[in-house]
Enzyme design. Structure first.
Site, short mmCIF file in Angstrom:
data_model
loop_
_atom_site.label_atom_id
_atom_site.label_comp_id
_atom_site.label_asym_id
_atom_site.label_seq_id
_atom_site.Cartn_x
_atom_site.Cartn_y
_atom_site.Cartn_z
N GLY A 54 2.48 -4.80 9.05
CA GLY A 54 2.07 -3.19 9.16
C GLY A 54 1.28 -2.73 8.91
O GLY A 54 1.69 -1.50 8.02
N CYS A 103 2.53 14.49 -16.86
CA CYS A 103 2.06 15.98 -17.07
C CYS A 103 0.18 15.62 -16.69
O CYS A 103 0.81 14.53 -18.42
CB CYS A 103 2.90 16.75 -18.58
SG CYS A 103 1.55 18.00 -19.08
N GLN A 142 0.79 -1.22 0.01
CA GLN A 142 0.08 0.16 0.18
C GLN A 142 0.56 1.05 -0.10
O GLN A 142 0.81 2.37 -0.11
CB GLN A 142 -1.00 -0.26 1.03
CG GLN A 142 -1.55 -0.77 1.50
CD GLN A 142 -2.59 -0.92 3.16
OE1 GLN A 142 -1.82 -1.46 4.15
NE2 GLN A 142 -3.83 -0.71 2.70
N CYS A 182 -0.38 16.78 -21.31
CA CYS A 182 0.39 16.04 -22.54
C CYS A 182 0.58 14.68 -22.22
O CYS A 182 1.22 13.73 -23.24
CB CYS A 182 1.32 17.09 -23.13
SG CYS A 182 3.35 16.93 -22.22
N HIS A 198 -1.58 1.00 -4.77
CA HIS A 198 -1.14 2.42 -4.70
C HIS A 198 -0.29 3.55 -5.25
O HIS A 198 -0.99 4.74 -5.39
CB HIS A 198 -1.38 3.15 -2.95
CG HIS A 198 -2.99 3.05 -2.55
ND1 HIS A 198 -2.85 2.76 -1.04
CD2 HIS A 198 -3.77 1.95 -2.78
CE1 HIS A 198 -4.20 1.97 -0.15
NE2 HIS A 198 -4.66 1.67 -1.25
N ILE A 257 3.70 3.97 -0.98
CA ILE A 257 4.14 5.17 -2.41
C ILE A 257 5.21 5.42 -2.39
O ILE A 257 5.53 6.04 -3.37
CB ILE A 257 2.68 5.83 -2.62
CG1 ILE A 257 2.87 6.92 -1.38
CG2 ILE A 257 1.50 4.90 -2.90
CD1 ILE A 257 2.56 8.40 -1.43
#
Ligand SMILES: [Zn+2]
Length: 259
Positions: free
Chosen positions: A197, A134, A106, A137, A126, A108
């Site tokens: 955890g 961007c 989970q 674009c 996640h 990041i």
């Protein structure tokens, strides 16, 4: 504790197909705050008076990118300022010894990858904080650190559009590819599921544990505190991932490396 660790180690040693699920507790051992533990929050609310789940949401990134980025930047700075810990390295080592061992995270922060977990056996449900891309674009921008020291939100070099990280914000969908790989692995069946955890409130965390338990597999949890899963798993190791995982891997011999 020692006996319980050995029991888990033996189950892992015998198993081929293994899933390790990791959550915020693992990164907290590296000193990272959870999003609810970000600085400046009072009772879970931002200086703007919003719940952090609203500030860090997809709709907020569209409505007020500077505000959403204020909190994304805090997460980004924390991630860049810390490192993978002994538990991340122990998991990567376990994956080297067990070619059928997958990681579902989970988190990041990208620390599993940094610690050497193979990307093809890593499901980041996640997403990740980098590289930015961007929204107008699609161009990728690898310079997260540089952007965090400039005015926010960060802008695209090519077209001036607003950049975002490939993370799943609140009120956004989980990445389809990650979900697909997870359920593909679940369908093949797992011999061992180890939850590390995480407070395990999401269905994609609870389901692998329950399914594996029902199918006669072995399940264990590493968490200093009790969670919803503690009564479900075969073994609850009440300790920090940082302490327990390296110890656990020490008890697993190298047999079966070349399976
Ligand atoms: Zn652009």
């Amino acid at each position: 504790m020692e006996q319980a660790i050995i029991r888990v180690a033996q189950a892992i040693e015998r198993a081929e197909r293994i899933l390790i699920i990791t959550g915020a507790g693992l990164s907290a051992d590296s000193g990272l705050p959870t999003y609810r533990g970000l600085g400046g929050l009072y009772n879970g609310r931002t200086a703007e008076g919003l719940p952090i789940e609203t500030a860090l949401s997809g709709p907020m990134l569209r409505r007020d990118p500077a505000l959403c980025w204020k909190y994304l930047a805090e997460l980004g700075k924390a991630c860049l300022g810390a490192r993978p810990n002994a538990a991340h390295f122990a998991i990567a080592e376990l994956q080297r010894r067990k070619p059928g061992c997958w990681v579902l995270t989970q988190n990041i922060d990208g620390y599993h990858r940094a610690a050497g977990s193979p990307p093809q056996r890593l499901i980041e449900i996640h997403g990740e904080l980098a590289p930015l891309y961007c929204q107008s674009c699609g161009a990728e921008d690898p310079q997260l650190a540089e952007h965090l020291s400039r005015p926010l939100p960060p802008k695209c070099r090519q077209c001036g559009g607003i950049l975002r990280p490939p993370v799943v914000l609140f009120e956004e969908m989980l990445p389809e590819q990650a979900i697909d790989s997870l359920y593909a692995e679940l369908r093949k069946g797992l011999a061992v599921v180890l939850s590390v955890g995480t407070s395990a409130s999401f269905p994609y965390i609870v389901e692998p544990v329950l399914r594996t338990r029902q199918a006669g597999g072995f399940t264990a949890e590493i968490n200093p505190t009790r969670t919803d899963l503690s009564d479900v798993v075969d073994v609850h190791l009440a300790g920090r991932a940082l302490d327990v995982l390296p110890e656990l891997v020490r008890h697993i011999s190298g047999h079966g490396i070349c399976k």
